[in-house]
Design an enzyme around this catalytic site. Structure first.
Site, PDB file in Angstrom:
ATOM      1  CD1 TRP A 153      -0.224  -1.367   3.252  1.00 31.89           C
ATOM      2  CD2 TRP A 153       0.601   0.746   3.192  1.00 31.89           C
ATOM      3  NE1 TRP A 153       0.591  -1.184   4.350  1.00 31.89           N
ATOM      4  CE2 TRP A 153       0.941  -0.121   4.367  1.00 31.89           C
ATOM      5  CE3 TRP A 153       1.015   1.917   3.031  1.00 31.89           C
ATOM      6  CZ2 TRP A 153       1.769   0.898   5.296  1.00 31.89           C
ATOM      7  CZ3 TRP A 153       1.599   2.498   4.234  1.00 31.89           C
ATOM      8  CH2 TRP A 153       2.017   1.923   5.300  1.00 31.89           C
ATOM      9  CG  ASN A 154       5.167   1.339   0.717  1.00 30.26           C
ATOM     10  OD1 ASN A 154       4.843   0.441  -0.104  1.00 30.26           O
ATOM     11  ND2 ASN A 154       6.191   1.448   1.238  1.00 30.26           N
ATOM     12  CE  LYS A 177      -2.900  -9.743  -2.226  1.00 30.46           C
ATOM     13  NZ  LYS A 177      -3.271  -8.409  -1.583  1.00 30.46           N
ATOM     14  N   PRO A 178      -3.136  -6.222  -5.844  1.00 28.79           N
ATOM     15  CG  PRO A 178      -4.685  -4.511  -6.396  1.00 28.79           C
ATOM     16  CD  PRO A 178      -4.268  -6.116  -6.574  1.00 28.79           C
ATOM     17  N   GLY A 230       6.558  -6.245   0.819  1.00 33.09           N
ATOM     18  CA  GLY A 230       5.778  -6.178   2.046  1.00 33.09           C
ATOM     19  C   GLY A 230       6.750  -6.626   3.526  1.00 33.09           C
ATOM     20  CB  SER A 231       5.477  -7.554   6.804  1.00 29.62           C
ATOM     21  OG  SER A 231       4.943  -8.629   6.525  1.00 29.62           O
ATOM     22  CD  GLU A 252      13.058  -5.548  -3.710  1.00 23.69           C
ATOM     23  OE1 GLU A 252      13.524  -5.155  -2.674  1.00 23.69           O
ATOM     24  OE2 GLU A 252      13.609  -5.797  -4.665  1.00 23.69           O
ATOM     25  CG  LEU A 253      10.730  -9.469   2.134  1.00 27.59           C
ATOM     26  CD1 LEU A 253      11.326 -10.810   2.905  1.00 27.59           C
ATOM     27  CD2 LEU A 253       9.620  -9.381   1.884  1.00 27.59           C
ATOM     28  CB  CYS A 286      11.107  -1.075   2.819  1.00 27.34           C
ATOM     29  SG  CYS A 286       9.917  -1.278   1.418  1.00 27.34           S
ATOM     30  CD  GLU A 383      10.532  -1.409   7.722  1.00 31.98           C
ATOM     31  OE1 GLU A 383       9.965  -2.689   7.720  1.00 31.98           O
ATOM     32  OE2 GLU A 383      10.791  -1.276   6.695  1.00 31.98           O
TER      33      GLU A 383
END
Ligand code: SIN
Length: 480
Positions: A153-154, A177-178, A230-231, A252-253, A286, A383
């Site tokens: 979402w960012n 999938k957004p 995401g996380s 990409e975490l 991130c 984080e």
């Protein structure tokens, strides 16, 4: 559907070239809490239909010439730029970031589409000297197949195009999938892609039950690559799910970026860089600075200047002129910062600016500066993903390197110095996928974005980003 404006189209999903589903799940504007629109709430079945559609489309899309794929991507780029203002407004309304940042994000998103339009024609193979005169060895790069993109979402626009554009350029077909919080920008982008003529099934978008859709996308044997931002927690789960069918996984975490300022640094440049990175998207990236290490000799001067800059930030609805800090995405984001501040203060940190929910209410939070931060605090280990700047004091280079590397995360890192030998020494010692020296501008289309350790796998952007969506094929020709 063709006659509809893309904002109206943003309340259906795109599967096999058709806009499908009933709008049921509300999308909220974090600035006001009001519902902006509704999107379909699909489960695994529709995800499976989308994968099958992408599987059917792959046969022809992967054999379309690179020049034709490039042409469609260029046309998509032109449409995104033509609709920049409307996309930016939609993005701010569903995500909260200030309009100025949303415009920059749309340009950033478009830059990946243009870059991969260029790269589509540069997917080169190689020849290798063979061991027999009668044989030749060729190596070709081929599209991996159906690619599933699960986006955060960012950055509702840029993370879509950073994954989708290289996949399409390579000849893959895509199921996207957004994030449930920000599906509208993704659907609008898909509408523009359809408008320029991407064939049915080449790009599909499914909104709804994240767990059910994610399970299909990671477990379906037809999906050959999954890319997720995401996380770290969700990334690890998706990686486990994808293991059974041995998919290519791009992750990409989370990060926990150190920002080191040495005594010899240009303090004003360091403060500028810090504010730009730490408060971009209200601290919700991130690659945002998470831990600020300042050497003792300049610590106090640095804090004074930083305090003034933070006090000058303007909090409000991102649609309003002059606002630099919008609301946070949701209440749990607010709770996380509050917990980190409370924990830090209990352990001896001092609040210099901010520290509380903003008087505007909702999910607005005061940009915050704390000092006297130490390694035992939550803010060091986690984080933050919010507008909290924690400053640590350090004396020795070896010690700050040790502290910086003392994290399972390894995405972005930054440092400021004017000493060239130190610049190389530190850059090589930092265990991070990206290092910014006297600059925080890591995010560009033509450089490889990505992390090491638990921050992820693979790279996005640059020529390396397209390699994630191709397999090497070794072709041996004998009897010559
Ligand atoms: C992210 O936060 O996931 C991406 C940030 C960027 O591309 O700059």
């Amino acid at each position: 559907m063709k006659s509809l404006d893309f904002l109206q189209a943003a309340n259906r999903c795109l599967v096999d070239g058709q806009w499908v589903g009933e709008p049921v799940d509300p999308v909220l504007n974090p600035a006001t809490g009001a519902a902006l629109a509704k999107v379909p709430c699909f489960g695994g079945e529709m995800a499976e239909e989308a994968v099958n559609a992408a599987g059917r489309a792959f046969g022809s899309w992967s054999t379309v010439t690179a020049g034709e794929r490039a042409r469609l991507l260029y046309d998509w780029f032109a449409e995104i730029i033509a609709h920049k203002e409307r996309l930016a407004r939609l993005l701010t309304m569903e995500q909260g970031k200030p309009l100025r940042e949303a415009r920059a994000e749309v340009e950033y998103a478009a830059s990946f589409v243009r870059f991969y339009a260029e790269e589509a024609r540069r997917i080169y193979g190689e020849t290798i000297p063979s061991q027999r005169c009668s044989e030749r060895i060729l190596v070709a790069r081929q599209a991996v197949g159906v690619m599933a993109a699960i986006t955060p979402w960012n950055f509702p626009a840029a993370m879509v195009t950073r994954k989708v554009a290289p996949a399409l350029a390579a000849g893959c077909t895509v199921v996207l999938k957004p994030a449930p919080e920000t599906p509208l920008t993704a659907l609008a982008l898909a509408f523009l892609a359809q408008k320029v003529g991407f064939p049915a099934g080449v790009l599909n978008v499914v909104t709804g039950d994240a767990v059910a859709i994610g399970k299909v996308l990671t477990e379906h044997p037809k999906v050959r690559a999954v890319s997720f931002t995401g996380s770290s927690e969700v990334g690890k789960l998706l990686m486990r799910q994808a293991a059974a069918t041995v998919k290519r996984v791009g992750l990409e975490l989370g990060g926990n970026a150190p920002f080191i300022v040495f005594d010899d640094a240009d303090i004003d440049a360091a403060v500028d860089g810090l504010v730009a990175s730490k408060f971009r998207n209200m601290g919700q990236t991130c690659v945002c600075v998470n831990r600020i290490y300042v050497q003792v000799g300049i610590h106090d001067a640095f804090v004074v200047r930083l305090k003034a800059r933070i006090e000058a930030l303007s909090v409000g609805n991102g649609m309003d002129e002059g606002v630099t800090q919008g609301p946070l995405i949701n209440k749990s984001a607010v709770l996380k910062i509050e917990q980190q501040i409370e924990d830090a203060v209990t352990r001896g940190a001092r609040i210099i600016v901010g520290g509380r929910k903003h008087r505007l209410g909702g999910t607005y939070f005061e940009p915050t500066l704390i000092t006297d931060v130490s390694s035992d605090m939550l803010v060091t280990r986690e984080e933050t993903f919010g507008p909290l700047a924690p400053v640590y004091r350090f004396s020795h280079e070896a010690d700050v390197i040790k502290q910086s590397n003392d994290s399972p995360a390894g995405l972005a890192s930054y440092f400021y110095t004017r000493d060239l030998s130190r610049a190389f020494r530190i850059a090589e010692a930092l265990q991070f996928g990206m290092v910014g020296i006297n600059s925080v501008n890591l995010s560009v289309d033509n450089a490889p974005f990505g992390g090491v350790k638990e921050s992820g796998l693979g790279r996005e952007g640059s020529r390396h980003g397209i390699e994630e969506y191709t397999d090497l094929k070794y072709i041996l020709i004998g009897g010559l």
